[in-house]
Design a protein around this motif. Structure first.
Motif, PDB file in Angstrom:
ATOM      1  N   ASP A   1      -2.731   5.879   6.041  1.00 58.06           N
ATOM      2  CA  ASP A   1      -3.170   4.490   6.089  1.00 58.06           C
ATOM      3  C   ASP A   1      -4.307   4.280   7.080  1.00 58.06           C
ATOM      4  O   ASP A   1      -4.879   3.187   7.141  1.00 58.06           O
TER       5      ASP A   1
ATOM      6  N   SER B   1      -9.166  -3.902   4.332  1.00 58.05           N
ATOM      7  CA  SER B   1      -9.777  -2.586   4.493  1.00 58.05           C
ATOM      8  C   SER B   1      -8.774  -1.501   4.151  1.00 58.05           C
ATOM      9  O   SER B   1      -7.602  -1.591   4.519  1.00 58.05           O
ATOM     10  N   THR B   2      -9.241  -0.496   3.435  1.00 61.17           N
ATOM     11  CA  THR B   2      -8.385   0.633   3.063  1.00 61.17           C
ATOM     12  C   THR B   2      -9.140   1.926   3.356  1.00 61.17           C
ATOM     13  O   THR B   2     -10.373   1.913   3.547  1.00 61.17           O
TER      14      THR B   2
ATOM     15  N   CYS C   1     -11.803   3.557   6.785  1.00 58.38           N
ATOM     16  CA  CYS C   1     -11.182   2.377   7.404  1.00 58.38           C
ATOM     17  C   CYS C   1     -12.186   1.580   8.234  1.00 58.38           C
ATOM     18  O   CYS C   1     -11.978   0.397   8.506  1.00 58.38           O
TER      19      CYS C   1
ATOM     20  N   THR D   1      -0.032  -4.443   3.438  1.00 63.80           N
ATOM     21  CA  THR D   1      -1.489  -4.283   3.534  1.00 63.80           C
ATOM     22  C   THR D   1      -2.014  -4.664   4.914  1.00 63.80           C
ATOM     23  O   THR D   1      -3.064  -4.179   5.340  1.00 63.80           O
TER      24      THR D   1
ATOM     25  N   ARG E   1      -6.832  -7.783  -2.204  1.00 63.68           N
ATOM     26  CA  ARG E   1      -5.379  -7.741  -2.002  1.00 63.68           C
ATOM     27  C   ARG E   1      -4.731  -8.963  -2.658  1.00 63.68           C
ATOM     28  O   ARG E   1      -5.389  -9.968  -2.948  1.00 63.68           O
TER      29      ARG E   1
ATOM     30  N   VAL F   1      -2.506  -1.637   7.176  1.00 62.90           N
ATOM     31  CA  VAL F   1      -3.444  -0.581   6.769  1.00 62.90           C
ATOM     32  C   VAL F   1      -4.749  -0.755   7.563  1.00 62.90           C
ATOM     33  O   VAL F   1      -5.267  -1.876   7.703  1.00 62.90           O
ATOM     34  N   CYS F   2      -5.260   0.347   8.058  1.00 56.59           N
ATOM     35  CA  CYS F   2      -6.514   0.336   8.830  1.00 56.59           C
ATOM     36  C   CYS F   2      -6.457  -0.617  10.015  1.00 56.59           C
ATOM     37  O   CYS F   2      -7.409  -1.364  10.289  1.00 56.59           O
TER      38      CYS F   2
ATOM     39  N   PHE G   1       0.859  -1.188   0.000  1.00 58.62           N
ATOM     40  CA  PHE G   1       0.000   0.000   0.000  1.00 58.62           C
ATOM     41  C   PHE G   1       0.893   1.235   0.000  1.00 58.62           C
ATOM     42  O   PHE G   1       1.849   1.321   0.779  1.00 58.62           O
TER      43      PHE G   1
ATOM     44  N   GLN H   1     -10.892  -3.448  -0.458  1.00 59.54           N
ATOM     45  CA  GLN H   1     -10.288  -3.732  -1.761  1.00 59.54           C
ATOM     46  C   GLN H   1      -9.687  -5.122  -1.732  1.00 59.54           C
ATOM     47  O   GLN H   1      -9.340  -5.647  -0.669  1.00 59.54           O
TER      48      GLN H   1
END
Length: 1363
Positions: free
Chosen positions: A456, A479-480, A461, A441, A487, A444-445, A431, A485
């Protein structure tokens, strides 16, 4: 009762069998891995037994639909039912059931105990009676005993008393065979389980997994292995160590094929906790190969040979280097304790430690004096101007290659090369933060800010991935800040659909991840090594087994430097001057080398004992060994050729010219035998790097840009790249074999690169000016280190190691060539012939000429002679047929040619010098005879040679008339001048007295091009064809009654009889450029992307003979019938004083311009202009005589610069003559049909008092008498007659002729001397940089030597540099 019980048991077993059959019919048969069900579902057979020629299924379905014919790249098993790849034949693993793919293979099985198949095969005991036929005669499975299914039953020996609970205590156990039960049959390659319920593959026995219900396949397995065995990871099986990492898994868990990089060939020492094993050659070699470094511990000093000196550091250097004034040991110990102070040839030494120095070593950044004085008090760095392929550090004191800018390593002293760099893009599975960092990834979140800007953890999120998201994404969801999304894992990237993940091909740029081979795998990759190399501990780089040696010529010496131990040895050498090129043959243990002081190729043995001469009488500038095809190649720079000969041959019997077309100044040569390719650098008019097959085929320029002055060339066979040195750019360049991906390394250390070689990951090059041999990483150019540093100059460099010349199949061994066999692209074999012989139709045998007809093809600087006998080939050639190519001296823009078979005189029109020159072409030699006609500001457009009289018919762009010039006496006249636009081509037929020419039409008119013919005196002019578009290349038919031409506008070959009747045409391919005729063979040339030569055979079929990439501007065909016949001009010039011109009726005598005829044969000057002046050819003006042939145009028709037999401008001291387009007073024949490199006679200027003598007395006497009517001729000695027209043989005339001959002889001798001097200067003159392929290598010293250096410092040294 017991019998009843026994029968019950049998019935129960039968019932069970029936139930199994019913179950098999109701449920699909499930076969184990590696097997397939028969069509009737009754049993399973191994895939290896399908189409093996034996019936294994009851319904025979395993042998149905089998291949009966195999492809060319396949092998058919002996039973005819199976095809396998040829590379699986004799690989030690039988793929054919009848083992025919392993039959007749070299070598016998280990532990041979059983011979079979007529003693052609031998098996170990383990293969006997194993249920699989290994011998074709089946004897390994004979006399093995019955393997029938047996059961034990209990029989009562007494009678039953009726009480079923009472049984006799006396029982007997018997094996009983039941005829009603068929014993289980296991197919070949399998064995029965002990309980008889199934079969198991032999490969599955003792594999760590229970395949039999009773587990019998895993019983009685070895749990301990011998020292020469490998134990599978499951602990139940031992295999031979040589089966580990052989590409074929013998362990069920494949543990024998895992981590193969750790189990190296020649495994001798285990380290890194037993996970790595290295060969003995890696121990104590100065390089750490084990991660724990144990391979370099407890190392004793290695013994040095008796001829070596042991340094205190442990190095071994040649004893000849002890106390020689230059340190060769790391610790300088070879220059310590010297009794006598060495003599420094440089006359400069370190003040305290006394080592010898050269000027280039002072303040070069490297400490050469042990006391360090050479690097003291050095001037401060000054601002530099960087090259085109460099980047300047902000300090302006250092330049680095542009590739080093923002590469993650700080190379500038001020670290400016790593500032203001764009951040690299994140990997596909990462990411990217708003602040451009990359995070995984999973971070992230997650509630923790991992990005510098916190991006991030922002946005959406809080929206978590749902089950639908996870099921939608192929590798999961995350989660982004933009919401959920899909991955992808590391090694994958998200596809454009945003849902699926695609594999990342890390091997797309293999050099960025692996040093040699890269194998892409799903989600990852792995590095591998070429044969002979071993993977190092980092799993990225490879290392060769055994120590490689650097071979370098240092002036006249040959050095061998150990790349690991730094050992230094000197080979025997008989060189007197610098060795500029070298190569070696590992098989014969010889080093081949050349110097410019001898015309020979010599050798020195690698054992330092013997030297010799391979071949003498040859000029070699650069050489290369074809170790696979067993040939030696070299560049002949003087003759501009690439030549080859057999290595096994001593002498020149089997040498052949491989390439001689359009080679201007080839400099250096490199071979790639594994692919049948060769590369060379060209430093002539157009610098480039070219490539072709080693047979000369498929030639093309691969690098034409990013070049300054390419010198040395080398091939990286591992990476399939070509490397070169560039002295003008002060760089080293590289490209793919096709010329793509050009990379230039322009470094401070590459200021004067001369020769180079590539080995594994490293690049090695010599610097003759700095007197060093250096090494650096071949891709990055980093990690530069000095390997050799000697007071004398290094030139050629090579790496010596047996793996680099590892023997593979030599295609030439299967080709029975009569003379020379060379390799071609695709590793094919091609036969070549020595000059003077042609390859026969069988493409194997070289034979003499049967048909002497030949074709001359003219290129801008080359004439190529091809015998028409060579055209009978099965298929069109992708390159030149057998031929001889001759470089034309001092000609670079040839446009037209003609040839006299009788006199061997070749006439060439050169657009570059606007002249017509004569050359003697005989055998393989082309000798200049000088200029015959010189124009100024004009260009010859058409030309033909009268082979009877040696007169030349010509026309030019500024003088569009039909001229004739005598090469014998320098006479010139105009035959046709009216209604001519431009003469494009001229053809002569002297026996018929006919001339034909192409008239392109008058300017500013739309007149079509016409083919016109006339008598050779210009009379009886007529148009024979007027509908041509762009006709060219006129040629007479064999009988002389028809004229042919090539119409390049219509792509047709036209022909018409001389009376204008019987027009015919032949339509040919597009791009028609020229046509030629040899007896009854029609040939023509087309030019498109290639130059192609076609011919029409005896069946009137158009055939392509060959195609080349060479520019061809003109061609003509000649045979023994081409120039037969005669005319009245042959004897005594037809008694004509000036020009004898043949006609159909006989001959016409014609006077030269400015002369008039006195009678039918003789001429006298015509006085049209005032004294001291002469008339222009168009007779429109008169010019002073001194303005003729002065190099400036004065006549409006340019005729004042039509200079016949002009003076040579080479500086030769030849008696002066007066150049003039006016004919001389007398006729003189030169030694070669009137062609001479000097003027034949003196052309005397006329004054008014001589007019009478010239006109009345033919210039052979003077007038007497006062009145015009009383004037008579008083003839000069040797002449008689009323007009002094008769010539008598008297002494003064003979002396005069002798003097003329003497002048000619002197001229020829002078030309020979000049040519020899030119050849020597091309080898020795440092300023003649474009005279030969290696001129830059000659004695050229530094321009401003240091005051501390004397004349001896630079004596006999060759510093390569380009100003």
């Amino acid at each position: 009762m017991a019998l009843y019980l026994c029968l019950c048991v049998v019935l129960l077993q039968l019932t069970g069998t029936l139930q199994e059959v019913v179950s098999a019919e109701s449920n699909p048969l499930k076969c184990s891995r590696g097997s397939m069900p028969c069509r009737d579902g009754s049993e399973c057979v191994l895939y290896s037994h399908v189409c093996d020629g034996e019936l294994d299924c009851r319904d025979e379905s395993d042998e149905e639909g089998c291949e009966v014919a195999c492809n060319d790249d396949q092998f058919q098993c002996a039973h005819g039912k199976k095809c396998i790849d040829k590379n699986e034949v004799c690989d030690g693993v039988p793929q054919c059931q009848d083992r025919s793919d392993e039959f007749h293979c070299l070598g016998q099985a280990k532990e041979c105990v059983h011979h079979c198949d007529s003693n052609n095969r031998c098996l170990p005991a383990s293969l006997l009676c194993d249920g699989e036929k290994d011998c074709l005669d089946g004897t390994d499975e004979e006399n093995c005993g019955d393997q029938l299914l047996t059961h034990c039953f209990v029989f009562d020996s007494g009678e039953n008393d009726g009480n079923e609970n009472e049984r006799s205590t006396s029982t007997t156990t018997h094996p009983v065979k039941f005829k009603g039960l068929k014993p289980i049959k296991c197919s070949l390659g399998s064995k029965a389980c002990n309980d008889g319920t199934g079969c198991v593959l032999f490969n599955d026995v003792c594999d760590g997994e229970n395949d039999c219900k009773d587990g019998s396949d895993e019983k009685e397995c070895s749990s301990t292995c011998g020292q020469d065995q490998f134990q599978c990871a499951h602990g139940k099986k031992c295999i031979e160590k040589n089966q580990v990492c052989d590409g074929v898994p013998q362990c069920q868990d494949r543990s024998d094929e895992q981590r193969c990089s750790k189990y190296m060939d020649g495994c001798a020492y285990q380290c890194d906790g037993g996970s790595r094993c290295i060969p003995n050659s890696f121990l104590c070699d100065g390089e750490m190969d084990c991660g724990d470094g144990s391979d370099e511990l407890n190392c004793d000093l290695k013994d040095c040979s008796a001829s070596d000196f042991r340094c205190t550091s442990g190095q071994c250097v040649s004893a000849t280097m002890h106390c020689d004034g230059h340190p060769d040991c790391w610790d300088h110990s070879d220059e310590e304790g010297c009794i006598k102070e060495p003599i420094c040839i440089t006359k400069h030494r370190c003040p305290q430690s006394k080592e010898c120095l050269v000027q280039e070593w002072i303040c070069d950044g490297e400490q050469d004096c042990k006391d360090g004085t050479d690097e003291k008090d050095c001037p401060a760095a000054v601002p530099l101007t960087c090259g085109d392929y460099q980047w300047s550090c902000k300090s302006k004191t250092k330049c680095i290659p542009t590739a080093w800018r923002c590469d993650g390593t700080k190379d500038c002293d001020d670290e400016s090369d790593e500032t203001e760099c764009e951040l690299a893009a994140c990997l596909p599975h990462q990411f990217q933060c708003g602040s451009l960092e990359c995070v995984d990834t999973s971070l992230v979140c997650n509630g923790i800010g991992n990005c510098a800007d916190g991006s991030d953890e922002e946005g959406n999120c809080q929206i978590n991935c749902e089950e639908a998201d996870n099921s939608r994404c192929s590798q999961g969801c995350f989660s982004t800040p933009q919401g959920p999304q899909c991955r992808c894992a590391a090694g994958y990237r998200l596809a454009p659909d945003g849902v699926t993940c695609a594999d990342v091909d890390e091997c797309e740029d293999p050099s960025s991840v692996c040093s040699q081979l890269c194998v892409n795998t799903p989600g990852s990759y792995k590095c591998d090594c070429h044969p002979g190399y071993i993977m190092e501990a980092g799993e990225r780089n490879c290392k060769i087994k055994g120590e490689p040696l650097l071979l370098s010529s240092v002036q006249t010496d040959l050095f061998l430097f150990g790349l690991r131990t730094s050992s230094l040895d000197v080979l025997s050498s008989s060189a007197k001057k610098a060795i500029l090129s070298l190569d070696y043959d590992w098989y014969k243990q010889r080093v081949f080398w050349v110097t410019l002081d001898t015309d020979s190729i010599r050798w020195s043995s690698l054992d330092q004992r013997t030297t010799g001469t391979l071949i003498g009488g040859v000029r070699a500038d650069s050489l290369a060994v074809d170790w696979l095809g067993r040939n030696l190649y070299w560049i002949d720079g003087v003759n501009s050729q690439i030549v080859a000969m057999e290595l096994a041959t001593v002498g020149s019997q089997h040498q052949s010219v491989i390439l001689d077309e359009d080679l201007d100044q080839p400099r250096s040569l490199a071979l790639f035998p594994e692919k049948g390719l060769m590369f060379w650098t060209e430093i002539g008019n157009m610098v480039k790097i070219e490539r072709s097959g080693m047979d000369g085929s498929e030639r093309r320029a691969v690098v034409v840009s990013s070049l300054g002055w390419p010198g040395g060339v080398a091939v990286d066979s591992l990476a399939d790249r070509v490397y070169w040195t560039d002295e003008r750019l002060k760089a080293i360049g590289s490209a793919t074999l096709d010329g793509g991906d050009i990379r230039i390394l322009q470094m401070e250390e590459t200021a004067n690169p001369f020769s180079l070689v590539v080995f594994n990951d490293m690049l090695y090059w010599s610097d003759a000016k700095r007197r060093v041999v250096q090494a650096a990483h071949k891709v990055t150019g980093k990690n530069v280190r000095v390997l050799l540093k000697r007071p004398r100059q290094p030139f050629g460099v090579k790496i010596v190691h047996p793996t680099l010349q590892q023997s593979t199949d030599n295609p030439c061994k299967k080709k029975a060539c009569s003379h020379l066999c060379v390799l071609a692209p695709g590793l094919k074999a091609v036969c070549k012939c020595p000059s003077g012989l042609l390859l026969a139709d069988n493409d194997l045998t070289c034979t003499g000429l049967v048909d002497t007809a030949f074709l001359l093809m003219l290129s801008p600087s080359t004439v190529t002679k091809i015998y028409l006998q060579a055209r009978h080939t099965a298929a069109a050639l992708k390159g030149w047929p057998e031929h001889t190519a001759l470089q034309v001296p001092s000609v670079n823009e040839a446009t037209l040619m003609d040839y006299s078979l009788h006199d061997h005189i070749l006439l060439l029109a050169d657009e570059g010098t606007t002249s017509l020159s004569a050359f003697q072409l005989k055998d393989l030699d082309l000798t200049s005879k000088g200029q015959v006609l010189k124009l100024v500001g004009d260009a010859i457009t058409a030309m033909a040679l009268d082979w009877v009289t040696s007169d030349i018919y010509w026309s030019s762009s500024k003088q569009p008339r039909l001229h004739v010039t005598s090469s014998r006496g320098g006479y010139s006249a105009v035959l046709i001048k009216e209604d001519i636009g431009r003469v494009q081509s001229i053809a002569l037929n002297p026996p018929r007295g006919m001339v034909c020419f192409i008239n392109q039409g008058l300017q500013d008119t739309n007149a079509a091009a016409m083919v016109e013919c006339a008598n050779m005196d210009g009379a009886a002019r007529r148009v024979v064809w007027k509908d041509a578009v762009q006709p060219t290349s006129l040629v007479f038919s064999s009988n002389g009654d028809t004229i042919l031409w090539a119409d390049t506008g219509l792509d047709v070959i036209g022909s018409v009889q001389l009376d204008g009747s019987g027009y015919k045409e032949v339509k040919v391919a597009d791009g028609l450029a020229a046509v030629a005729l040899s007896e009854d063979t029609l040939l023509w040339m087309t030019v498109n992307d290639k130059t192609r030569l076609w011919y029409m055979d005896e069946h009137q079929q158009k055939k392509l003979w060959f195609e080349v990439g060479t520019e061809v501007v003109n061609m003509k065909a000649f045979s023994k019938l081409s120039q037969i016949g005669s005319n009245q001009c042959k004897v005594n010039n037809g008694h004509c004083q000036h020009l004898c011109l043949a006609t159909p009726e006989g001959r016409t005598c014609k006077c030269a311009h400015d002369y008039i005829g006195v009678n039918a044969t003789h001429c006298s000057p015509e006085q049209r202009c005032p004294a001291g002046s002469r008339s222009c050819l168009d007779q429109l003006s008169c010019q002073p005589v001194e303005k003729f042939c002065n190099g400036r145009i004065d006549c409006s028709d340019y005729s004042d610069e039509n200079c016949v037999n002009p003076k040579p401008r080479s500086g030769l001291k030849i008696p002066a003559v007066t150049e003039s387009p006016v004919a001389p007073t007398g006729q003189s024949v030169s030694p070669v049909s009137g062609f001479s490199s000097t003027s034949n006679v003196s052309k005397r200027l006329l004054n008014a008092d001589d007019v009478c003598g010239k006109r009345r007395c033919n210039g052979n006497g003077r007038c007497t008498g006062n009145d015009e009517a009383e004037k008579a001729c008083k003839c000069s000695t040797g002449y008689s007659g009323d007009s002094c027209q008769h010539k008598s043989l008297q002494g003064p005339i003979m002396y005069s002729a002798a003097s003329v001959c003497a002048v000619a002889v002197i001229a020829v001798i002078a030309v020979v001397i000049k040519r020899k001097a030119s050849t020597n200067s091309r080898r020795e003159n440092p300023e003649a940089m474009k005279e030969t392929g290696m001129t830059d290598l000659e004695s050229k010293t530094a321009k401003s030597p240091s005051p501390v250096m004397s004349a001896e410092d630079t004596e006999n040294e060759a510093v390569s540099s380009v100003d």
